[in-house]
Design a protein around this motif. Structure first.
Motif, short mmCIF file in Angstrom:
data_model
loop_
_atom_site.label_atom_id
_atom_site.label_comp_id
_atom_site.label_asym_id
_atom_site.label_seq_id
_atom_site.Cartn_x
_atom_site.Cartn_y
_atom_site.Cartn_z
N GLN A 132 0.83 -1.20 0.00
CA GLN A 132 0.00 0.00 0.00
C GLN A 132 0.86 1.26 0.00
OE1 GLN A 132 -2.54 1.94 3.43
NE2 GLN A 132 -3.62 0.13 2.64
N GLN A 133 1.90 1.27 0.83
CA GLN A 133 2.79 2.43 0.86
C GLN A 133 3.46 2.65 -0.50
OE1 GLN A 133 6.65 2.18 2.81
NE2 GLN A 133 6.14 3.99 4.02
N ARG A 134 3.88 1.55 -1.12
CA ARG A 134 4.53 1.65 -2.43
C ARG A 134 3.55 2.18 -3.47
NH1 ARG A 134 5.86 -2.65 -6.33
NH2 ARG A 134 5.02 -4.12 -4.83
N VAL A 135 2.30 1.74 -3.42
CA VAL A 135 1.31 2.21 -4.40
C VAL A 135 1.02 3.69 -4.20
CG1 VAL A 135 -1.08 1.95 -5.18
CG2 VAL A 135 0.30 -0.08 -4.69
N PHE A 136 0.91 4.14 -2.94
CA PHE A 136 0.71 5.57 -2.70
C PHE A 136 1.85 6.38 -3.31
CE2 PHE A 136 -2.60 4.66 0.45
CZ PHE A 136 -3.42 5.79 0.32
N ALA A 137 3.09 5.90 -3.14
CA ALA A 137 4.25 6.60 -3.67
C ALA A 137 4.25 6.60 -5.20
CB ALA A 137 5.53 5.98 -3.13
N ILE A 138 3.98 5.44 -5.79
CA ILE A 138 3.97 5.34 -7.26
C ILE A 138 2.84 6.19 -7.83
CG2 ILE A 138 3.52 3.76 -9.18
CD1 ILE A 138 4.95 1.59 -7.55
N ASN A 139 1.68 6.19 -7.19
CA ASN A 139 0.57 7.00 -7.68
C ASN A 139 0.92 8.48 -7.63
OD1 ASN A 139 -2.35 7.26 -8.47
ND2 ASN A 139 -2.41 8.38 -6.54
N VAL A 261 9.64 12.88 -9.75
CA VAL A 261 9.64 11.68 -10.59
C VAL A 261 10.94 10.89 -10.41
CG1 VAL A 261 9.60 10.86 -12.97
CG2 VAL A 261 8.05 12.70 -12.26
N LEU A 262 12.06 11.59 -10.33
CA LEU A 262 13.35 10.92 -10.23
C LEU A 262 13.63 10.36 -8.84
CD1 LEU A 262 15.56 13.43 -12.27
CD2 LEU A 262 14.79 11.16 -13.00
N ALA A 263 13.15 11.04 -7.80
CA ALA A 263 13.57 10.68 -6.43
C ALA A 263 12.57 9.83 -5.67
CB ALA A 263 13.85 11.97 -5.63
N GLN A 264 11.31 9.77 -6.11
CA GLN A 264 10.29 9.15 -5.26
C GLN A 264 10.60 7.70 -4.87
OE1 GLN A 264 6.75 10.32 -3.87
NE2 GLN A 264 8.09 8.94 -2.75
N LEU A 265 10.95 6.86 -5.82
CA LEU A 265 11.19 5.46 -5.50
C LEU A 265 12.44 5.29 -4.65
CD1 LEU A 265 10.16 3.68 -8.82
CD2 LEU A 265 8.82 4.06 -6.74
N PHE A 266 13.45 6.12 -4.88
CA PHE A 266 14.65 6.09 -4.04
C PHE A 266 14.31 6.46 -2.60
CE2 PHE A 266 18.12 8.48 -2.04
CZ PHE A 266 19.13 7.52 -2.06
N VAL A 267 13.52 7.52 -2.43
CA VAL A 267 13.10 7.95 -1.08
C VAL A 267 12.22 6.87 -0.44
CG1 VAL A 267 11.74 9.66 0.19
CG2 VAL A 267 13.31 10.40 -1.61
N LEU A 268 11.36 6.26 -1.23
CA LEU A 268 10.46 5.22 -0.70
C LEU A 268 11.24 4.11 -0.04
CD1 LEU A 268 7.69 3.88 -0.40
CD2 LEU A 268 7.98 2.95 -2.71
N ARG A 269 12.35 3.69 -0.63
CA ARG A 269 13.14 2.61 -0.04
C ARG A 269 13.67 3.01 1.33
NH1 ARG A 269 14.80 1.88 -5.54
NH2 ARG A 269 16.66 3.19 -5.26
N LEU A 319 11.55 17.21 -2.49
CA LEU A 319 12.08 16.14 -1.64
C LEU A 319 11.16 15.91 -0.44
CD1 LEU A 319 14.42 14.19 -1.11
CD2 LEU A 319 15.57 16.02 0.14
N GLY A 320 10.68 17.00 0.16
CA GLY A 320 9.73 16.85 1.26
C GLY A 320 8.46 16.16 0.83
N GLU A 321 7.98 16.48 -0.38
CA GLU A 321 6.77 15.84 -0.89
C GLU A 321 6.97 14.34 -1.08
OE1 GLU A 321 4.22 18.55 -3.75
OE2 GLU A 321 6.34 18.79 -4.24
N THR A 322 8.16 13.93 -1.53
CA THR A 322 8.40 12.50 -1.74
C THR A 322 8.43 11.74 -0.42
OG1 THR A 322 10.83 12.78 -1.72
CG2 THR A 322 9.70 12.91 -3.86
N VAL A 323 8.73 12.42 0.67
CA VAL A 323 8.66 11.78 1.99
C VAL A 323 7.22 11.73 2.48
CG1 VAL A 323 9.46 11.84 4.38
CG2 VAL A 323 11.01 12.53 2.56
N LEU A 324 6.46 12.78 2.20
CA LEU A 324 5.07 12.84 2.66
C LEU A 324 4.18 11.84 1.93
CD1 LEU A 324 4.41 16.68 2.98
CD2 LEU A 324 4.25 14.98 4.82
#
Length: 421
Positions: A132-139, A261-269, A319-324
């Motif tokens: 679920q967390q991954r889907v929120f980030a990808i979305n 777009v570039l940082a979201q999946l990196f931050v997600l990990r 960057l803050g948005e990718t954490v939120l």
């Protein structure tokens, strides 16, 4: 513990939503320009029309929360998306304030409830916390990329001397909505039948949960220090206080979208291994620093320095948005259940709707009064409030609620566990 594989229905949903967001990108930045320059409606009147649409959304989002829990997220979202398609068709043929008003009221009444409906669908399709967390980030990433692509395409087509160019964009957006609505019909119903003797749920039940109350407070603070403030404050402060051109403002928005777009999946990990409460606090810190950097753009330095501060602000903000993105929405859904999920997501979205009405007035009011530094200071203070809420959540949540996956073996339980009061 690795996240479970993303269900096929979830992948289909994300693809359909990306198509709809591309359509929204075609017109999102150009509605005001269309009504004012292409249709000749006075700018103050356009402002009132847009505010009326936002107010309609504020009212509709609370009603949508009840409908999401009663009728099911898929059915409600289909209705919302069809309403958006109708609003786009009405806007395409609006030629004065009287014909634009119903279109903007319908658009506002369907735009604001769309986001809690999307969150509810994601939570119902992917109950596994890590997935679920991954889907929120990808979305979040897909939405930003789609909006960016749509904006570029819209800019290439829009011509204020030819209203038909805007009509084509609005009708294309309507078509993208219809595609998304068609995709939604292939999803599961996403509705759990209530038990026969179960007491009827209400918003009071949502607010009775102490941990969920804290998460909603975090949503409120984030709304007033996050994107609504960014959306109105960036062009106002950058042009009036930092004295940079509209082109620089547009490029800074591109920097923001590209970094997401570039940082979201990196931050997600990184976020996946952390406490949700800690991730919330980190996001507050990053946003506070970003607003402080933006404040520096008003210093009497060379133009290149002011431009660098503006770009630095939008990059840090991204960057803050990718954490939120993988934190607040998943946390709200973790602390509720299917009986109250729609209401909880709608209350979280209500903060955003309110902020989109209030933040433009705050930003322009402080800047016009010569108190731009006070506005920046209040935003930084609000971000520090997010850090405080994160610290309080750390003490309130159990390890199971605070961690997306299993807590580390050495981690002890928080001092106080959340209870459904």
């Amino acid at each position: 513990m690795p996240a479970a594989a993303m269900p096929a229905a979830t992948r289909l949903f994300l693809a359909g939503n990306a198509v709809a967001m591309t359509g929204n990108g075609l017109v999102l930045a150009f509605t005001l320009i269309y009504l004012h320059q292409a249709r000749g409606i006075a700018l103050p009147v356009v402002g009132l029309l847009l505010a009326a649409g936002a107010a309609a959304g504020l009212l509709a989002v609370t009603v949508s929360g009840v409908l999401l829990d009663w009728l099911g997220a898929r059915r409600v979202l289909i209705g919302i998306i069809l309403g958006q398609a109708a609003a786009q068709v009405l806007l395409a043929w609006a030629h004065n304030a009287a014909t634009a008003l119903p279109a903007l009221l319908l658009y506002g009444a369907t735009w604001a409830p769309m986001f809690p409906a999307i969150s509810t669908v994601i939570a119902r399709l992917t109950p596994d916390p890590a997935t679920q967390q991954r889907v929120f980030a990808i979305n979040f990433t897909a939405q930003n990329a789609a909006l960016g692509v749509g904006t570029v395409l819209g800019a290439a087509v829009a011509n204020v001397h030819h209203p038909g160019s805007f009509q084509a964009l609005f009708l294309a957006n309507a078509a993208s909505c219809l595609i998304f609505a068609a995709v939604l019909t292939f999803l599961p119903t996403l509705r759990t039948a209530p038990a026969k003797k179960e007491r009827r749920a209400s918003y009071r039940d949502v607010l009775a949960h102490s941990g969920l109350r804290l998460a909603l407070v975090a949503s409120l603070i984030v709304a007033f220090t996050g994107y609504p403030a960014f959306d109105s404050g960036l062009p106002a402060y950058a042009s009036v206080e930092a004295h940079v051109s509209a082109r620089i403002v547009a490029l800074s928005l591109t920097v923001n979208t590209a970094l997401i777009v570039l940082a979201q999946l990196f931050v997600l990990r990184r976020v996946r291994r952390a406490r949700r409460s800690s991730a919330l606090a980190v996001s507050g810190l990053i946003l506070a620093v970003s607003w402080a950097v933006f404040g520096l753009a008003a210093l009497p330095v060379a133009a290149t320095g002011r431009i660098a501060f503006v770009f630095g602000f939008t990059a840090l903000f991204a960057l803050g948005e990718t954490v939120l993105a993988p934190t607040v929405g998943p946390l709200v859904n973790r602390l509720t259940d299917d009986r109250l999920r729609g209401r909880a997501n709608s209350l979280a979205a209500l903060s955003q709707s309110l902020a989109f009405i209030v933040c433009p007035a705050l930003a322009t009011g402080f800047i016009a009064a010569g108190a731009a530094a006070v506005w920046i200071g209040l935003l930084c203070a609000g971000c520090l409030g997010t850090i405080a809420v994160g610290a309080r959540l750390r003490r309130a949540l159990t390890s199971d609620q605070d961690y997306v996956t299993e807590a580390p073996a050495t981690e002890s339980e928080p001092v106080a566990a959340v209870r459904d009061e």
